[in-house]
Design an enzyme around this catalytic site. Structure first.
Site, PDB file in Angstrom:
ATOM      1  N   HIS A 149      16.999 -67.108 -34.762  1.00 22.90           N
ATOM      2  CA  HIS A 149      16.941 -67.673 -36.112  1.00 22.90           C
ATOM      3  C   HIS A 149      15.883 -68.777 -36.154  1.00 22.90           C
ATOM      4  CE1 HIS A 149      18.892 -68.047 -40.061  1.00 22.90           C
ATOM      5  NE2 HIS A 149      18.562 -69.330 -39.981  1.00 22.90           N
ATOM      6  N   SER A 173      16.513 -67.387 -44.356  1.00 19.46           N
ATOM      7  CA  SER A 173      17.816 -67.988 -44.116  1.00 19.46           C
ATOM      8  C   SER A 173      18.531 -68.289 -45.437  1.00 19.46           C
ATOM      9  CB  SER A 173      17.648 -69.244 -43.257  1.00 19.46           C
ATOM     10  OG  SER A 173      18.878 -69.682 -42.751  1.00 19.46           O
ATOM     11  N   ASP A 179      20.884 -63.666 -33.360  1.00 21.76           N
ATOM     12  CA  ASP A 179      21.190 -64.461 -34.542  1.00 21.76           C
ATOM     13  C   ASP A 179      22.509 -63.953 -35.115  1.00 21.76           C
ATOM     14  OD1 ASP A 179      21.340 -65.621 -37.082  1.00 21.76           O
ATOM     15  OD2 ASP A 179      19.298 -65.138 -37.649  1.00 21.76           O
TER      16      ASP A 179
END
Length: 313
Positions: free
Chosen positions: A280, A156, A250
């Site tokens: 995610h 991320s 996502d």
């Protein structure tokens, strides 16, 4: 509207529901201090412990006027064949050495490599480019300390930092031997692709992304800043071998696809894989969801291969 009941299997839904029970979607409306407390508690609930034989030591490096805490994981007493710098996720606002502690420990034992987790500075106390500066400083420290190949890995927000460091160090005497980016946010076009299809995905929404951006920048204009948005770079030549693994459900998945395509178009090595039906943050599901378990094995295999200088894709 995307029908997630068809895309996401029962195991993954159970993971989503468990996550939401600790970190409800409306946590975004709480104060930053409250969000951190809730996030840290969630991370503790998902903590899977250390594999047998892994040791970890927390120290700090001091590249300038402040210290950067790091945690170093080792699986054996002998020197590892490669070193992994790991940058954690958390939207540049949340997380630290503890939030991804077990992930780093497992990555260490399954590859045999030394893993160094970097506790970069967070917003809003430290606005962009503080996190990038710390990530770059950590790489430069590692380049001066280790003779082994140095790999960059992050999920991320951490994937964003890994990519930004790869772009920034192409002209350095030492540069990364490879990078593995896990559902990274890289500054892609929010008017198309997964940003539209999965704008309201479980676990991460477009609103979440905009919130993180506003906090990290303090509202400053970062358009064109490649240390913030690596996809804005005009030059993708001479980047290290790159593996990008994203989640289908996502909004950030298209960033991985676009980044891999740019590396390939510039003559580099890149492999992008979108994990079907995953969301995610699925690294925390690697022990409870079959799809996440398989994906973590792909991540481990990618890190191990790049550390050996291999390109099997």
């Amino acid at each position: 509207m995307t029908d997630y009941r068809k895309l996401i299997d029962a195991e993954t839904w159970a993971f989503i529901e468990r996550t939401d029970s600790y970190y409800p979607p409306d946590t975004i409306d709480d104060t930053i201090a409250q969000q951190r407390e809730i996030y840290d508690r969630m991370c503790r609930e998902f903590f899977a412990g250390y594999p047998q034989g892994v040791t970890a030591k927390t120290t700090a490096i001091e590249p300038g006027d402040h210290a950067i805490a790091i945690r170093t994981y080792r699986a054996e007493e002998k020197p590892a064949e490669a070193v992994v710098l790991y940058f954690h996720g958390g939207g540049f606002i949340l997380g630290g050495l503890d939030s991804h502690d077990d992930v780093c420990a497992e990555l260490c034992t399954r590859t045999g490599y030394e893993v160094v987790s970097v506790d970069y500075r967070l917003a809003p106390e430290h606005l962009h480019p503080a996190a990038f500066d710390d990530a770059l400083a950590a790489f430069e420290w590692a380049a001066g300390r280790y003779e082994q190949p140095i790999l960059l890995c992050g999920d991320s927000a951490g994937g964003n930092l890994a990519a930004a460091v790869s772009h920034a160090t192409r002209g350095h005497k030492r540069h990364p031997a490879g990078q593995v980016l896990i559902y990274p946010g890289l500054g892609g076009d929010q008017s198309k692709g997964s940003y539209v299809t999965h704008a309201e995905a479980p676990m991460l929404t477009l609103r979440d992304l905009e919130f993180s951006k506003d906090i990290r920048t303090g509202g400053a204009d970062v358009s064109g800043d490649i240390t913030y948005m690596p996809l804005k770079d005009a030059d993708f030549a001479n980047l290290p071998p790159t593996v990008i693994i994203t989640a289908q459900c996502d909004p950030l998945s298209s960033d991985g696809e676009a980044y891999g395509a740019r590396v390939l178009a510039a003559g580099g090595k890149a492999w992008w894989f979108e994990e079907p039906g995953l969301v995610h943050g699925y690294l925390r599901a690697r022990h409870s969801v079959g799809r996440a378990r398989a994906s973590f094995s792909r991540i481990v295999d990618a890190v191990a291969a790049l550390g050996r200088g291999e390109w099997p894709w």
